[in-house]
Design a protein around this motif. Structure first.
Motif, short mmCIF file in Angstrom:
data_model
loop_
_atom_site.label_atom_id
_atom_site.label_comp_id
_atom_site.label_asym_id
_atom_site.label_seq_id
_atom_site.Cartn_x
_atom_site.Cartn_y
_atom_site.Cartn_z
N GLU A 57 0.83 -1.19 0.00
CA GLU A 57 0.00 0.00 0.00
C GLU A 57 0.87 1.24 0.00
O GLU A 57 1.92 1.31 0.65
N THR A 58 0.46 2.23 -0.75
CA THR A 58 1.21 3.47 -0.84
C THR A 58 1.12 4.24 0.48
O THR A 58 0.03 4.46 1.01
N VAL A 59 2.26 4.60 1.01
CA VAL A 59 2.30 5.40 2.23
C VAL A 59 2.51 6.86 1.82
O VAL A 59 3.53 7.20 1.22
N VAL A 60 1.53 7.67 2.10
CA VAL A 60 1.61 9.07 1.71
C VAL A 60 2.44 9.83 2.74
O VAL A 60 2.09 9.88 3.92
N ARG A 61 3.55 10.39 2.30
CA ARG A 61 4.42 11.17 3.19
C ARG A 61 4.33 12.64 2.83
O ARG A 61 4.09 12.99 1.68
N GLU A 62 4.54 13.45 3.82
CA GLU A 62 4.55 14.89 3.57
C GLU A 62 5.77 15.24 2.74
O GLU A 62 6.80 14.56 2.79
N SER A 63 5.66 16.31 1.97
CA SER A 63 6.76 16.68 1.08
C SER A 63 6.92 18.18 0.99
O SER A 63 6.01 18.95 1.30
N VAL A 64 8.11 18.58 0.57
CA VAL A 64 8.39 19.98 0.25
C VAL A 64 8.94 20.03 -1.17
O VAL A 64 9.52 19.07 -1.66
N GLU A 65 8.72 21.15 -1.83
CA GLU A 65 9.23 21.37 -3.18
C GLU A 65 10.58 22.08 -3.10
O GLU A 65 10.71 23.14 -2.45
N LEU A 66 11.60 21.52 -3.71
CA LEU A 66 12.91 22.15 -3.80
C LEU A 66 13.13 22.50 -5.26
O LEU A 66 13.22 21.60 -6.11
N ARG A 123 4.07 20.88 1.49
CA ARG A 123 3.86 21.69 2.69
C ARG A 123 4.54 23.05 2.58
O ARG A 123 4.15 24.00 3.24
N ALA A 124 5.60 23.12 1.77
CA ALA A 124 6.36 24.35 1.65
C ALA A 124 7.20 24.28 0.38
O ALA A 124 7.30 23.22 -0.26
N ALA A 125 7.80 25.41 0.00
CA ALA A 125 8.66 25.48 -1.17
C ALA A 125 10.00 26.10 -0.77
O ALA A 125 10.04 27.05 0.02
N ILE A 126 11.09 25.54 -1.32
CA ILE A 126 12.43 26.05 -1.07
C ILE A 126 13.10 26.30 -2.41
O ILE A 126 13.15 25.41 -3.26
N ALA A 138 2.95 36.37 -5.08
CA ALA A 138 1.52 36.57 -4.83
C ALA A 138 0.77 35.24 -4.81
O ALA A 138 -0.09 35.01 -3.96
N ALA A 139 1.11 34.35 -5.76
CA ALA A 139 0.44 33.06 -5.83
C ALA A 139 0.76 32.20 -4.60
O ALA A 139 -0.12 31.54 -4.05
N LEU A 140 2.01 32.22 -4.15
CA LEU A 140 2.39 31.49 -2.94
C LEU A 140 1.65 32.02 -1.72
O LEU A 140 1.19 31.26 -0.87
N ALA A 141 1.54 33.36 -1.65
CA ALA A 141 0.84 33.98 -0.52
C ALA A 141 -0.63 33.60 -0.51
O ALA A 141 -1.21 33.29 0.55
N ARG A 142 -1.27 33.61 -1.68
CA ARG A 142 -2.69 33.25 -1.76
C ARG A 142 -2.92 31.81 -1.31
O ARG A 142 -3.92 31.50 -0.67
N ALA A 143 -1.98 30.95 -1.68
CA ALA A 143 -2.10 29.54 -1.32
C ALA A 143 -1.62 29.26 0.10
O ALA A 143 -1.74 28.13 0.59
N ARG A 144 -1.08 30.29 0.76
CA ARG A 144 -0.54 30.15 2.12
C ARG A 144 0.51 29.03 2.17
O ARG A 144 0.55 28.23 3.11
N LEU A 145 1.32 29.00 1.13
CA LEU A 145 2.38 28.01 1.04
C LEU A 145 3.70 28.68 1.43
O LEU A 145 4.16 29.59 0.74
N PRO A 146 4.31 28.29 2.54
CA PRO A 146 5.54 28.94 2.99
C PRO A 146 6.66 28.82 1.96
O PRO A 146 6.78 27.80 1.27
N LEU A 147 7.48 29.86 1.87
CA LEU A 147 8.60 29.90 0.94
C LEU A 147 9.87 30.27 1.68
O LEU A 147 9.88 31.21 2.49
N VAL A 148 10.95 29.54 1.40
CA VAL A 148 12.28 29.88 1.89
C VAL A 148 13.21 29.88 0.68
O VAL A 148 13.21 28.92 -0.09
N VAL A 149 13.99 30.94 0.51
CA VAL A 149 14.89 31.06 -0.63
C VAL A 149 16.33 31.03 -0.14
O VAL A 149 16.68 31.73 0.82
N LEU A 311 9.70 24.00 7.41
CA LEU A 311 8.77 23.16 8.17
C LEU A 311 8.20 23.92 9.37
O LEU A 311 7.03 23.73 9.74
N ARG A 312 9.01 24.78 9.97
CA ARG A 312 8.49 25.59 11.08
C ARG A 312 7.40 26.54 10.59
O ARG A 312 6.36 26.69 11.23
N LEU A 313 7.63 27.15 9.44
CA LEU A 313 6.63 28.05 8.88
C LEU A 313 5.36 27.28 8.51
O LEU A 313 4.24 27.75 8.71
N ALA A 314 5.53 26.07 7.96
CA ALA A 314 4.37 25.26 7.57
C ALA A 314 3.55 24.86 8.79
O ALA A 314 2.34 24.65 8.69
#
Length: 342
Positions: A57-66, A123-126, A138-149, A311-314
């Motif tokens: 069975e597929t185990v769904v894990r949390e993820s971040v976009e890098l 959960r977030a984007a880096i 603006a799109a990240l803010a609307r989606a409330r998706l945390p961003l770290v650069v 992850l803290r922001l998320a």
């Protein structure tokens, strides 16, 4: 109930449960359109029979976009490893993707990008040295998706969380090392003028030169990008000047290697005829000939800090600062030497 001999099939489980094979399949795939009593009965039978499907069975894990822009190089590989290792420790999957710089419609592209991230359960984007548009932010803010650069390619908005190193102090240390070796004709060859880390390194260079009373001719500053080919191009221009520099502070290790190649093409020896100092301390610095004196950025730790901050922001936590700087260190090797006279 005794376990039947031979391979256990979905048909066996379905027959014993008094349901269809399709219902058993739904239970295995976590579908919601099965009653709780039927689900429990089927799951008990699957366990009793020791059923093992073709795939677990597929185990769904949390993820971040890098995400990154341009080519992956030694610098970004170090950061990626730091993010991935920190993600493993936190039980988070890291999904690596390229993020294009330009498209016909920035707003449409940004909206499409965010929809993909949300659909993928991020959960977030880096971002690694990425140039983000107002539409992206603006799109990240609307989606409330945390961003770290990490080392943003353009100066970030005040509320954009970023991770970097002490670029100003590193620029000063590199330049001071060359000054201590007796050099006064020192040039700077760095990245894009809009890059925050480039501006800080250049400012550190200028500050050290000014404190030493050493002038910096306008044509001793070359800003293009942090890539090898830019080092070759910039080194060619600087070393063909009538009053060429005796030392060059390069804004990255790749640029420094390009400068060294431009010097060799002109019959100049390193460090006897030209001293070169880089920035980053990637693997290429250690493999260069001679090994490159450079300013070490803690690249893997920068990646790890970015992951933990995202992850803290998320999780809805606040961070102490929107910009974190980790300490740089001058690593002295063989590409810079004292000058006999000016």
């Amino acid at each position: 109930m005794p376990r039947p001999k031979g391979a256990v099939t979905l048909a066996t489980v379905a027959s014993n449960a008094g349901v269809s094979i399709a219902t058993v399949s739904k239970v295995l795939n976590g579908r919601s359109d099965v009653s709780s009593a039927t689900r429990a009965r089927v799951q008990d039978l699957l366990a009793q029979h020791g059923y093992v499907g073709r795939r677990p069975e597929t185990v769904v894990r949390e993820s971040v976009e890098l995400f990154y822009q341009g080519a992956v190089n030694n610098y970004s590989v170090e950061i990626i490893q730091g993010v991935v290792v920190a993600g493993q420790a936190a039980g988070i999957d890291v999904v690596l993707n390229a993020h294009p710089r330009h498209e016909s419609s920035a707003t449409d592209r940004a909206s499409r990008w965010i929809r993909e991230l949300i659909a993928g359960g991020r959960r977030a984007a880096i971002g690694i040295t990425s140039e983000l548009t107002d539409a992206d932010l603006a799109a990240l803010a609307r989606a409330r998706l945390p961003l770290v650069v990490i080392d943003p390619a353009n100066i970030p908005e005040p509320d954009v969380t970023s991770v970097g190193s002490t670029n100003f102090a590193g620029g000063m240390a590199a330049t001071q090392h060359l000054l201590d070796l007796g050099h006064r004709r020192i040039a700077y060859l760095g990245g894009q003028p809009t890059s925050g880390c480039n501006q800080a390194r250049l400012s550190g260079f200028r500050s050290a030169m000014e404190a030493a009373g050493a002038s910096v001719p306008k044509n001793y500053i070359w800003q293009r990008d942090f890539l090898y080919d830019d080092g070759v191009a910039g080194g060619t221009v600087l070393l063909d000047l009538p009053d060429r520099p005796t030392a060059i502070f390069a804004g990255s290790d790749e640029v420094a290697l390009g400068v060294m190649e431009a010097a060799r093409a002109r019959g100049l020896r390193i460090p006897e005829d030209l001293s070169v100092v880089g920035f980053d301390d990637t693997q290429v610095a250690r493999l260069a000939s001679p090994p490159l004196t450079t300013v070490k950025q803690p690249l893997r730790e920068m990646g790890a800090v970015a992951l933990r901050t995202a992850l803290r922001l998320a999780a809805g936590e606040t961070v102490d600062s929107h910009h974190v700087e980790l300490a740089t260190t001058l690593i002295i090797r063989g590409s810079a030497a004292a000058i006999a006279c000016e």
